[in-house]
Design a protein around this motif. Structure first.
Motif, short mmCIF file in Angstrom:
data_model
loop_
_atom_site.label_atom_id
_atom_site.label_comp_id
_atom_site.label_asym_id
_atom_site.label_seq_id
_atom_site.Cartn_x
_atom_site.Cartn_y
_atom_site.Cartn_z
N GLY A 98 59.04 40.57 21.08
CA GLY A 98 58.10 40.42 19.97
C GLY A 98 56.66 40.58 20.36
N VAL A 99 55.85 39.59 20.01
CA VAL A 99 54.40 39.66 20.20
C VAL A 99 53.99 39.58 21.67
CG1 VAL A 99 53.97 37.17 20.04
CG2 VAL A 99 52.22 38.77 19.27
N PHE A 100 54.93 39.17 22.53
CA PHE A 100 54.56 38.97 23.94
C PHE A 100 54.34 40.28 24.69
CE2 PHE A 100 56.66 35.00 22.76
CZ PHE A 100 55.65 34.11 23.10
N ILE A 101 54.84 41.39 24.18
CA ILE A 101 54.51 42.68 24.79
C ILE A 101 53.06 43.07 24.51
CG2 ILE A 101 54.98 45.17 24.71
CD1 ILE A 101 56.94 43.73 26.43
N PRO A 102 52.60 43.07 23.24
CA PRO A 102 51.17 43.36 23.00
C PRO A 102 50.24 42.38 23.72
CG PRO A 102 52.40 43.53 20.95
CD PRO A 102 53.35 42.96 21.97
N LEU A 103 50.69 41.13 23.89
CA LEU A 103 49.84 40.12 24.54
C LEU A 103 49.66 40.36 26.03
CD1 LEU A 103 50.83 36.74 22.81
CD2 LEU A 103 48.64 37.93 22.71
N ILE A 104 50.43 41.32 26.60
CA ILE A 104 50.22 41.66 28.01
C ILE A 104 48.79 42.17 28.24
CG2 ILE A 104 50.94 43.24 29.87
CD1 ILE A 104 53.75 43.15 28.76
N VAL A 105 48.18 42.69 27.18
CA VAL A 105 46.79 43.18 27.28
C VAL A 105 45.87 42.10 27.85
CG1 VAL A 105 44.80 44.02 25.99
CG2 VAL A 105 47.09 44.83 25.40
N VAL A 106 46.08 40.86 27.43
CA VAL A 106 45.21 39.78 27.89
C VAL A 106 45.93 38.88 28.89
CG1 VAL A 106 43.70 39.74 25.90
CG2 VAL A 106 45.83 38.46 25.80
N ASN A 107 47.04 39.36 29.46
CA ASN A 107 47.75 38.59 30.47
C ASN A 107 46.89 38.48 31.73
OD1 ASN A 107 49.62 37.81 32.59
ND2 ASN A 107 51.27 38.32 31.18
N CYS A 108 46.70 37.26 32.20
CA CYS A 108 45.82 37.02 33.34
C CYS A 108 46.33 37.67 34.62
CB CYS A 108 45.67 35.52 33.58
SG CYS A 108 44.83 34.67 32.24
N ILE A 109 47.64 37.93 34.71
CA ILE A 109 48.18 38.59 35.90
C ILE A 109 47.59 39.99 36.03
CG2 ILE A 109 50.27 39.42 37.04
CD1 ILE A 109 51.82 37.29 35.47
N ILE A 110 47.62 40.76 34.93
CA ILE A 110 47.15 42.14 34.96
C ILE A 110 45.65 42.20 35.22
CG2 ILE A 110 47.20 44.35 33.76
CD1 ILE A 110 49.96 43.21 33.94
N LEU A 111 44.90 41.44 34.42
CA LEU A 111 43.44 41.46 34.55
C LEU A 111 43.00 40.87 35.88
CD1 LEU A 111 40.94 42.29 32.99
CD2 LEU A 111 40.86 40.00 31.98
N GLY A 112 43.72 39.85 36.35
CA GLY A 112 43.38 39.22 37.62
C GLY A 112 43.53 40.17 38.80
N ARG A 113 44.61 40.94 38.82
CA ARG A 113 44.80 41.90 39.92
C ARG A 113 43.81 43.05 39.84
NH1 ARG A 113 46.08 38.98 43.41
NH2 ARG A 113 46.30 40.83 44.75
N ALA A 114 43.44 43.43 38.62
CA ALA A 114 42.44 44.48 38.46
C ALA A 114 41.11 44.05 39.06
CB ALA A 114 42.29 44.84 36.98
N GLU A 115 40.71 42.82 38.76
CA GLU A 115 39.42 42.30 39.22
C GLU A 115 39.45 41.95 40.71
OE1 GLU A 115 35.43 40.75 39.01
OE2 GLU A 115 36.58 42.23 37.90
N ALA A 116 40.54 41.31 41.15
CA ALA A 116 40.58 40.79 42.52
C ALA A 116 40.98 41.85 43.54
CB ALA A 116 41.56 39.62 42.60
N PHE A 117 41.75 42.85 43.14
CA PHE A 117 42.27 43.79 44.14
C PHE A 117 41.96 45.25 43.83
CE2 PHE A 117 45.19 46.15 46.72
CZ PHE A 117 45.35 45.39 47.87
N ALA A 118 42.39 45.74 42.66
CA ALA A 118 42.27 47.18 42.37
C ALA A 118 40.83 47.67 42.39
CB ALA A 118 42.91 47.49 41.02
N SER A 119 39.90 46.82 41.95
CA SER A 119 38.50 47.24 41.89
C SER A 119 37.84 47.29 43.26
CB SER A 119 37.71 46.27 40.99
OG SER A 119 37.74 44.95 41.52
N LYS A 120 38.56 46.84 44.30
CA LYS A 120 37.97 46.78 45.63
C LYS A 120 38.76 47.57 46.68
CE LYS A 120 36.20 42.08 44.78
NZ LYS A 120 36.78 41.93 43.44
N ASN A 121 39.90 48.14 46.29
CA ASN A 121 40.76 48.79 47.28
C ASN A 121 41.17 50.20 46.85
OD1 ASN A 121 41.64 46.57 49.43
ND2 ASN A 121 41.54 45.56 47.43
N THR A 122 41.83 50.91 47.76
CA THR A 122 42.22 52.29 47.52
C THR A 122 43.35 52.37 46.49
OG1 THR A 122 43.88 52.28 49.28
CG2 THR A 122 41.63 52.88 49.88
N VAL A 123 43.59 53.58 46.02
CA VAL A 123 44.63 53.80 45.01
C VAL A 123 46.00 53.41 45.53
CG1 VAL A 123 45.86 55.58 43.68
CG2 VAL A 123 43.35 55.61 43.81
#
Length: 211
Positions: A98-123
């Motif tokens: 249900g709604v939990f798939i669209p809510l992945i947009v604001v899931n802290c796991i995704i955003l947290g890894r983007a901020e803590a890791f992906a924005s500072k490391n290689t592809v």
């Protein structure tokens, strides 16, 4: 890039569910059957890998002042793709989550890894990080699903095995229905976190003894 270290962090020492306690809303809500747990775990893993790769590739282009907004737009794009694919090819899973798939947009796991890791490391390192964190998240969900489904419904593999009904292990009159309710989610999560902490302490003692 240290694959072994990243895998250990994702699976155990920095597990999104049992250590970082991220994404609790969906974790507690959908872990009532193996079908739901696997579907949610794989969806998050795919989105983690894709968003990490793109954010890492664009990390020198995205202005620092709008990085969070840019990350959310990127994540939302991949979430929409996954959501539409589920609706097209796995409508039963899409309806269950249900709604939990669209809510992945604001899931802290995704955003947290983007901020803590992906924005500072290689592809490549970011892709591996997304995979390892996704595996850790999926394993935690599957463990919770197995426990809650077995104790709450008396079955194993609901939605997947035996025509979707699961394999009956406990007679229908005996399961504790509370385990598939919110209280069961909290109790199971607490038990899984306790088991994870015990395992980490045990491994630390073994490593210390070797040294």
């Amino acid at each position: 890039m240290d694959f072994k270290r990243q895998f250990k962090e994702g699976l155990l020492t920095k597990n999104p569910v049992t250590v970082q306690l991220l994404g609790m809303c969906s974790t507690l809500a959908i872990t009532t059957s193996l079908f739901n747990g696997l579907g949610m775990g794989l969806s998050v893993t795919i989105i983690l890998i894709c968003s990490n790769v793109l954010i890492s590739a664009l990390r020198k282009v995205i202005p620092n002042q709008i990085r969070i907004a840019a990350y959310i737009v990127i994540i939302a794009g991949f979430v929409t793709i996954v959501d539409l694919c589920l609706q097209a090819f796995l409508p039963a899973l899409s309806e269950n989550l249900g709604v939990f798939i669209p809510l992945i947009v604001v899931n802290c796991i995704i955003l947290g890894r983007a901020e803590a890791f992906a924005s500072k490391n290689t592809v490549l390192a970011s892709a591996v990080d997304g995979l390892c964190q996704g595996i850790g998240y999926t394993v935690a969900l599957v463990i919770m699903c197995v426990i809650r489904e077995l104790l709450g419904s008396g079955t194993f593999g609901g939605g997947i095995l035996n025509g979707g009904e699961g394999i009956r292990i406990i007679p229908a009159q005996y399961p504790a229905m509370q385990m598939v309710m919110p209280v069961g989610g909290f109790l199971t999560l607490g038990a899984v976190i306790a088991g994870s902490q015990w395992l980490m302490k045990h491994l630390e003692k073994k490593e210390a003894a070797k040294k």
